[in-house]
Design an enzyme around this catalytic site. Structure first.
Site, PDB file in Angstrom:
ATOM      1  N   HIS A   1       0.667  -4.989   2.286  1.00  0.00           N
ATOM      2  CA  HIS A   1      -0.755  -4.757   2.563  1.00  0.00           C
ATOM      3  C   HIS A   1      -1.637  -5.946   2.240  1.00  0.00           C
ATOM      4  O   HIS A   1      -2.564  -6.256   2.990  1.00  0.00           O
ATOM      5  CB  HIS A   1      -1.186  -3.539   1.749  1.00  0.00           C
ATOM      6  CG  HIS A   1      -2.581  -3.080   1.989  1.00  0.00           C
ATOM      7  ND1 HIS A   1      -3.023  -2.655   3.221  1.00  0.00           N
ATOM      8  CD2 HIS A   1      -3.642  -2.969   1.154  1.00  0.00           C
ATOM      9  CE1 HIS A   1      -4.306  -2.295   3.132  1.00  0.00           C
ATOM     10  NE2 HIS A   1      -4.699  -2.495   1.894  1.00  0.00           N
TER      11      HIS A   1
ATOM     12  N   HIS B   1       0.867  -1.181   0.000  1.00  0.00           N
ATOM     13  CA  HIS B   1       0.000   0.000   0.000  1.00  0.00           C
ATOM     14  C   HIS B   1       0.896   1.221   0.000  1.00  0.00           C
ATOM     15  O   HIS B   1       1.861   1.291   0.760  1.00  0.00           O
ATOM     16  CB  HIS B   1      -0.905  -0.001   1.238  1.00  0.00           C
ATOM     17  CG  HIS B   1      -2.045   0.957   1.120  1.00  0.00           C
ATOM     18  ND1 HIS B   1      -1.863   2.315   1.199  1.00  0.00           N
ATOM     19  CD2 HIS B   1      -3.360   0.763   0.905  1.00  0.00           C
ATOM     20  CE1 HIS B   1      -3.040   2.912   1.045  1.00  0.00           C
ATOM     21  NE2 HIS B   1      -3.965   1.982   0.858  1.00  0.00           N
TER      22      HIS B   1
ATOM     23  N   ARG C   1      -4.234  -6.240  -6.921  1.00  0.00           N
ATOM     24  CA  ARG C   1      -5.662  -6.120  -6.562  1.00  0.00           C
ATOM     25  C   ARG C   1      -6.144  -4.683  -6.716  1.00  0.00           C
ATOM     26  O   ARG C   1      -5.471  -3.734  -6.281  1.00  0.00           O
ATOM     27  CB  ARG C   1      -5.862  -6.563  -5.113  1.00  0.00           C
ATOM     28  CG  ARG C   1      -7.277  -6.442  -4.617  1.00  0.00           C
ATOM     29  CD  ARG C   1      -7.369  -6.940  -3.207  1.00  0.00           C
ATOM     30  NE  ARG C   1      -6.552  -6.164  -2.301  1.00  0.00           N
ATOM     31  CZ  ARG C   1      -6.964  -5.085  -1.637  1.00  0.00           C
ATOM     32  NH1 ARG C   1      -8.204  -4.654  -1.769  1.00  0.00           N
ATOM     33  NH2 ARG C   1      -6.152  -4.449  -0.831  1.00  0.00           N
TER      34      ARG C   1
ATOM     35  N   ARG D   1      -2.024   1.029  -7.366  1.00  0.00           N
ATOM     36  CA  ARG D   1      -1.190   1.071  -6.155  1.00  0.00           C
ATOM     37  C   ARG D   1       0.282   0.780  -6.404  1.00  0.00           C
ATOM     38  O   ARG D   1       1.154   1.381  -5.773  1.00  0.00           O
ATOM     39  CB  ARG D   1      -1.697   0.025  -5.162  1.00  0.00           C
ATOM     40  CG  ARG D   1      -2.910   0.501  -4.495  1.00  0.00           C
ATOM     41  CD  ARG D   1      -3.315  -0.392  -3.389  1.00  0.00           C
ATOM     42  NE  ARG D   1      -4.505   0.232  -2.848  1.00  0.00           N
ATOM     43  CZ  ARG D   1      -5.336  -0.334  -2.040  1.00  0.00           C
ATOM     44  NH1 ARG D   1      -5.123  -1.567  -1.638  1.00  0.00           N
ATOM     45  NH2 ARG D   1      -6.385   0.301  -1.604  1.00  0.00           N
TER      46      ARG D   1
HETATM   47  C1  SIN Z   1      -7.445   1.637   1.702  1.00  0.00           C
HETATM   48  O1  SIN Z   1      -8.342   2.107   2.347  1.00  0.00           O
HETATM   49  O2  SIN Z   1      -6.643   2.303   1.087  1.00  0.00           O
HETATM   50  C2  SIN Z   1      -7.303   0.148   1.699  1.00  0.00           C
HETATM   51  C3  SIN Z   1      -8.448  -0.481   1.037  1.00  0.00           C
HETATM   52  C4  SIN Z   1      -8.013  -1.708   0.309  1.00  0.00           C
HETATM   53  O3  SIN Z   1      -6.897  -2.157   0.472  1.00  0.00           O
HETATM   54  O4  SIN Z   1      -8.785  -2.184  -0.515  1.00  0.00           O
END
Ligand code: SIN
Length: 521
Positions: free
Chosen positions: A334, A227, A369, A273
């Site tokens: 993440h 993330h 994802r 991401r």
């Molecule tokens: C986020 O709120 O950025 C995480 C949500 C996710 O990983 O789908």
């Protein structure tokens, strides 16, 4: 109690599967920690679903496929996006409180989505609200029992069929077998393998490790999503600063105060991401630091505090007022796109063993994802797995036993996590991956008279890290979340899924085991 069905993990996927299974027999749901310690319950961001007036299931499908970078299983994606609206409708009927604009559901935007389609609950506590709703529903069903503080150590297997699992009970420090006609692994992710992670302490890859030891096929383990924006305060946990903040207009700036995303993607802060995470690493390096800044100071302070109450309060507790101060951020592990290889119904390569949620690899996420697809995944694939498991309702449980001698790692947990971070995180190459494998290979296997839960977790983390590194070494290309500095391009011959399966299984013998080999299928 001898249940008919054993569900291991009490996040969204596990609870949803248990509810689905509950009319077919007695279901025991087992959680390693308290019920609130699941990745689901920590999920701030939301749940993506194509139900707003200007959205279409086909657009959600397209966005999911695009984020997956050529590696999504299209049938799994269709199942997710088509069955998603029904799954959310059911949750609404069970009382979930998603945020609304007046009486209409409010839809937010996150990276790589072409529409506003993210539902949130209580601003930034979506997972907790969904888990609460499912737990309340499960607790109202007499055929579902839930047991916490019970950690799986291994599966019970005989002739390729699973007949239960062995658990470590923290209070008594004893190992206890529980037999069942069929078993679901819904154990969540593995982010704790990495030094920097947004995941809770329980995310130690247990489901993947026990499935590996039992001989199940695993897939796509090299694809770990980092993330982009975890709070970077030395000594503090890498608290997630949700992508929804950027969805509401937050900027990324380097420490010179420059917005930099335009140099990396036309989608700016809402690029996929992996793109944002690597851009942050590059900018931090170019400016001689270990972080960049997430800046919301151009937004209304009252709005920030009301829309993101938990994030706002947590940052405040670290001395950062998001209304006036940019927050230091850095990428952190993440989500695992890979896991136990399974079909849509959660069926694995072992009979009577099913998997759902982050522990599974249905191929729905491909190489990366799409934001907020994982809570939906838990709902949709949890239901499908629960429904498929009912076919075992009348068989006799397999007897069997765990196949493994119990040995443990001699490493410190933080040493292993640092090794993973330094050699197998956002930017990988052969020398680093080989260094990691050599260090793991040099770690002796130890027997312990009084192992703790931490020992069992470390045993799993070490196993899964080795498999991630071997898969990352074998994939000589860069795709989605997997980036090889020595193979920076995407290569057509790797538009396939990696797969690892144990070659030999020992029954308490001294014969050395062949190292895991990776195939592409
Ligand atoms: C986020 O709120 O950025 C995480 C949500 C996710 O990983 O789908």
């Amino acid at each position: 109690m001898t249940p008919d069905f054993l569900v291991i993990g009490a996040g969204v996927a596990g609870l949803q599967a248990a509810i689905e299974l509950s009319d077919a027999g007695e279901v025991l749901v087992v959680a390693k920690d308290s019920l609130w310690e699941s990745s689901s319950a920590y999920a701030q961001g939301g749940v993506a679903v194509a139900i707003s007036d200007d959205d279409e299931v086909a657009l959600h499908e397209q966005d999911t496929l695009a984020a997956g970078d050529g590696l999504c299983d299209p049938v799994a994606v269709q199942a997710l996006v088509q069955q998603g609206p029904g799954a959310i409708q059911r949750l609404l009927e069970w009382g979930v409180e998603f945020d609304r604009d007046g009486i209409r559901l409010a839809f937010g935007r996150e990276g790589a989505h072409s529409r506003n389609r993210i539902l949130h609950a209580h601003g930034d506590s979506t997972g907790r609200e969904m888990a609460r709703t499912l737990y309340q529903k499960a607790a109202s069903i007499p055929s579902i029992q839930i047991r916490s503080f019970t950690a799986i150590t291994d599966l019970i297997v005989e002739d390729g069929a699973v007949g239960g699992a062995v658990f470590f009970d923290e209070a008594s420090a004893r190992l206890t077998p529980i037999h069942a006609r069929a078993v679901l692994l819904a154990t969540g992710g593995m982010g704790r393998i990495f030094r920097d992670t947004t995941n809770p302490d329980v995310a130690t890859g247990d489901g993947v490790a026990v499935a590996w030891r039992a001989g199940a096929e695993l897939s796509d383990l090299e694809f770990v999503q980092f993330h982009p924006t975890a709070l970077m305060i030395p000594g503090a946990p890498r608290f997630l600063l949700s992508e929804a903040l950027r969805g509401e207009g937050a900027y990324l700036r380097n420490i010179r105060g420059e917005r930099f995303m335009e140099r990396y993607s036309p989608m700016l802060e809402l690029a996929p991401r992996d793109v944002v995470a690597r851009a942050i690493v590059a900018e931090a390096e170019a400016t001689g630091t270990d972080h960049v800044l997430l800046d919301l100071t151009h937004l209304e302070g009252k709005f920030i505090a009301a829309r993101f109450p938990m994030i706002y309060a947590t940052c405040k507790s670290f001395g950062i007022d998001l209304a006036t101060d940019p927050a230091p951020v850095t990428p952190a592990a993440h989500y695992a796109m890979g896991g136990v290889r399974s079909g849509l119904s959660g069926m694995t390569s072992l009979q009577r063993l099913y998997v759902a949620g982050e522990a599974a690899c249905t191929g729905v996420h491909g190489a990366n994802r799409l934001a907020s697809n994982s809570l939906l995944e838990g709902l949709v694939f949890g239901t499908l797995a629960g429904s498929a498991m009912k076919r075992w309702a009348r068989v006799t449980p397999v007897k069997g036993e765990p196949l493994e001698e119990l040995t443990f790692s001699g490493m410190e947990t933080m040493a292993l996590r640092t090794l993973a971070w330094e050699n197998c995180s956002l930017l990988r190459d052969r020398p680093r991956l080989e260094t990691l494998l050599a260090r793991l290979g040099a770690d002796p296997s130890l027997k312990k008279t009084h192992p703790t839960r931490g020992d069992f977790e470390l045993r799993n983390m070490k196993m899964v890290l080795e498999l991630i590194a071997r898969s990352a070494l074998a994939r000589e290309e860069s795709r989605g979340a997997h980036h090889r500095l020595d193979f920076p391009e995407k290569r057509d011959e790797f538009r396939r899924h990696s797969m690892v399966v144990r070659q030999t299984r020992r029954r308490r013998t001294q014969i050395p085991e062949a190292p895991p080999t990776v195939q592409f299928v």
